[in-house]
Design a protein around this motif. Structure first.
Motif, PDB file in Angstrom:
ATOM      1  N   ALA A  80       0.850  -1.163  -0.142  1.00 29.03           N
ATOM      2  CA  ALA A  80      -0.197  -0.030  -0.173  1.00 29.03           C
ATOM      3  C   ALA A  80       0.975   1.258   0.168  1.00 29.03           C
ATOM      4  O   ALA A  80       2.048   1.317   0.373  1.00 29.03           O
ATOM      5  N   GLU A  81       0.438   2.321  -0.459  1.00 33.52           N
ATOM      6  CA  GLU A  81       0.783   3.780   0.046  1.00 33.52           C
ATOM      7  C   GLU A  81       0.135   3.876   1.452  1.00 33.52           C
ATOM      8  O   GLU A  81      -0.781   3.846   1.629  1.00 33.52           O
ATOM      9  N   SER A  82       1.296   4.143   2.235  1.00 30.92           N
ATOM     10  CA  SER A  82       0.920   3.984   3.687  1.00 30.92           C
ATOM     11  C   SER A  82       0.790   5.499   4.461  1.00 30.92           C
ATOM     12  O   SER A  82       0.757   5.301   5.879  1.00 30.92           O
ATOM     13  N   HIS A  83       1.442   6.479   3.860  1.00 34.19           N
ATOM     14  CA  HIS A  83       1.659   7.641   4.922  1.00 34.19           C
ATOM     15  C   HIS A  83       0.861   8.616   4.836  1.00 34.19           C
ATOM     16  O   HIS A  83       0.398   9.475   3.626  1.00 34.19           O
ATOM     17  N   ASN A  84      -0.124   8.939   5.667  1.00 36.54           N
ATOM     18  CA  ASN A  84      -1.261   9.733   5.638  1.00 36.54           C
ATOM     19  C   ASN A  84      -0.741  11.479   4.890  1.00 36.54           C
ATOM     20  O   ASN A  84      -1.393  11.934   4.168  1.00 36.54           O
ATOM     21  N   ASP A  85       0.559  11.845   5.457  1.00 35.36           N
ATOM     22  CA  ASP A  85       1.050  13.100   5.070  1.00 35.36           C
ATOM     23  C   ASP A  85       1.038  13.039   3.595  1.00 35.36           C
ATOM     24  O   ASP A  85       0.824  13.941   2.990  1.00 35.36           O
ATOM     25  N   ASN A  86       1.653  12.017   3.181  1.00 40.21           N
ATOM     26  CA  ASN A  86       1.795  11.980   1.569  1.00 40.21           C
ATOM     27  C   ASN A  86       0.324  11.872   0.840  1.00 40.21           C
ATOM     28  O   ASN A  86       0.371  12.400  -0.233  1.00 40.21           O
ATOM     29  N   SER A  87      -0.445  11.310   1.687  1.00 43.51           N
ATOM     30  CA  SER A  87      -1.964  11.311   0.853  1.00 43.51           C
ATOM     31  C   SER A  87      -2.606  12.511   0.613  1.00 43.51           C
ATOM     32  O   SER A  87      -3.262  12.880  -0.102  1.00 43.51           O
ATOM     33  N   LEU A  88      -1.988  13.500   1.753  1.00 38.96           N
ATOM     34  CA  LEU A  88      -2.526  14.796   1.701  1.00 38.96           C
ATOM     35  C   LEU A  88      -1.977  15.658   0.443  1.00 38.96           C
ATOM     36  O   LEU A  88      -2.558  16.559  -0.128  1.00 38.96           O
ATOM     37  N   PRO A  91      -2.849  12.236  -3.520  1.00 37.48           N
ATOM     38  CA  PRO A  91      -3.501  11.320  -3.254  1.00 37.48           C
ATOM     39  C   PRO A  91      -3.373  10.147  -4.370  1.00 37.48           C
ATOM     40  O   PRO A  91      -3.913   9.027  -4.050  1.00 37.48           O
ATOM     41  N   GLU A  92      -2.914  10.715  -5.546  1.00 39.62           N
ATOM     42  CA  GLU A  92      -3.312   9.463  -6.657  1.00 39.62           C
ATOM     43  C   GLU A  92      -2.766   8.170  -6.630  1.00 39.62           C
ATOM     44  O   GLU A  92      -3.484   7.268  -6.924  1.00 39.62           O
ATOM     45  N   PRO A  93      -1.531   8.028  -6.147  1.00 43.34           N
ATOM     46  CA  PRO A  93      -1.061   6.616  -5.967  1.00 43.34           C
ATOM     47  C   PRO A  93      -1.690   5.912  -4.912  1.00 43.34           C
ATOM     48  O   PRO A  93      -1.812   4.631  -4.879  1.00 43.34           O
TER      49      PRO A  93
END
Ligand code: NAD
Ligand code: TDX
Length: 332
Positions: A80-88, A91-93
């Motif tokens: 998974a992509e696992s890091h909340n900060d990166n998802s902010l 978000p695409e990956p």
């Protein structure tokens, strides 16, 4: 289980799972990992060749996934992509890996009648108030807050649908925050430990009163194995070790264990939409499957983790400066 396909096995929890399986069972393991920034080949160094293989590839690659699933007894899906900060930030990956990737695996296990365990997070339930007496249970309503947790919630729903509509033999686990060796330095605990090693003050988001329910990664992985062996397909199990601590307490404990003044940290910009509190009720897993955590003292587990980062600087050093530069750009 003779042969396992472990997706995301070069990441934090997946690589510890591979070590756990090779140390504690006689199963053989194939890791499928895209080797993103979050992977570390050093986490899988020196494993026995007759029981372990690393395949560099993407869980969104349907042909590759099909070929690997066809020759395995069970899939344990950590990738998974696992890091909340990166998802902010991007978000695409998270959407493509966490949702489309899980779909790709579900189609393959469906085609080949292979058992699946899907590894998920307590963040799918959203957050609790600090004084809420309730904890998350298998019947808590899904209410995710971030692109990361929403993508994991979506992946859980796909697994449930494939179980019900197509009879796929899958279990799901939702675990709380893990700590331990081989965790990327972008995450809270390794970031602070390696900052202190570098003479940099730890960084606390906002007021730091947010609570996380910490579990040692080996306890998580022992629970995953227990569910794989003894869990009932179609069921969801919550994994947690009664480890609630607020972030300020954790930073103060890291500083104390590393011989620094306990107020030697900085408050930095808060995370957008920052979940306040997670707490897991793992009664079902304990009562139905007999699992119990072994790391019941957070202070002891943290001390061993600090020692691991001190002893394995060559493992984390290559990621440190780029990770900190990224945080610095956001004022964190
Ligand atoms: P991680 O970011 O350390 O590792 C993820 C791994 O997946 C990496 O090796 C990465 O290269 C690989 N990966 C990413 N995209 C891929 C793709 N498209 N194809 C193949 N491989 C890909 O994550 P982690 O902390 O070890 O988390 C593992 C799993 O556990 C995730 O599903 C996460 O949601 C879940 N989880 C994590 C925690 C935690 O505290 N870290 C808690 C509960 C659940
Ligand atoms: O420098 C920091 N300072 C800080 O105060 C960082 C990186 C984090 N924090 C806070 C944010 C959170 O309240 O610490 C807490 C933990 O942060 P993370 O390590 O980013 O974890 P979290 O967002 O809680 O999510 C983790 O647990 C659940 C994993 O990254 C997820 O993959 C898992 O699903």
């Amino acid at each position: 289980m003779r042969s396992l396909l472990v997706t995301g096995g070069a990441g934090f929890i997946g690589s510890n799972f591979v070590h756990w399986v090779l140390d504690n069972t006689d199963a053989s393991v194939t890791v499928l990992d895209a080797m993103t920034y979050a992977a570390n080949e050093g986490s899988l160094a020196d494993l026995p060749e007759h029981r372990f293989q690393l395949v560099r590839g993407d869980i969104r690659d349907a042909a590759l996934v099909d070929e690997l699933v066809a020759r395995t007894d069970a899939v344990v899906h950590f990738a998974a992509e696992s890091h909340n900060d990166n998802s902010l930030e991007g978000p695409e990956p998270f959407i493509t890996t966490n949702i489309v990737g899980t779909y790709t695996i579900l189609q393959a296990v469906r085609r080949h009648g292979v058992r699946l365990h899907h590894v998920s997070t307590d963040e799918v339930y959203g957050d609790l108030d600090l004084d809420d007496p309730e904890r998350f249970t298998p019947t808590t309503r899904y209410n995710p807050s971030s692109p990361y947790s929403a993508s994991k919630a979506a992946s859980d729903m796909l697994v449930r649908a494939w179980v019900r509509s197509f009879g796929v033999e899958a279990t799901i686990s939702n675990c709380s925050n893990n700590y331990g060796p081989r965790q990327h330095v972008e995450k809270f605990i390794p970031r602070q430990i390696t900052n202190v090693i570098d003479g940099v003050r730890p960084k606390l988001y906002g007021a730091g009163l947010n609570v996380r329910d910490w579990i040692h990664v080996d306890d998580h992985n022992c629970a995953v194995w227990t569910i794989l062996e003894f869990g009932t397909p179609g069921e969801t199990y919550l994994i947690g070790a009664d480890g609630e601590k607020n972030n300020q307490e954790v930073i103060e404990l890291i500083l104390e264990l590393m011989g620094q003044p306990t107020d030697a940290y900085d408050h930095v910009a808060d995370r957008a939409g920052h979940d306040l509190r997670y707490a897991i009720d793992s009664t079902k897993l304990r009562q139905e499957l007999g699992w119990e955590p072994r790391y019941t003292d957070f202070r002891d587990g943290l001390e061993v983790t600090i020692r691991w980062y001190r002893d394995h600087e060559s493992w984390w050093r290559p990621q440190k400066s780029a990770t900190e530069a990224k945080y610095a750009r956001k004022g964190q």
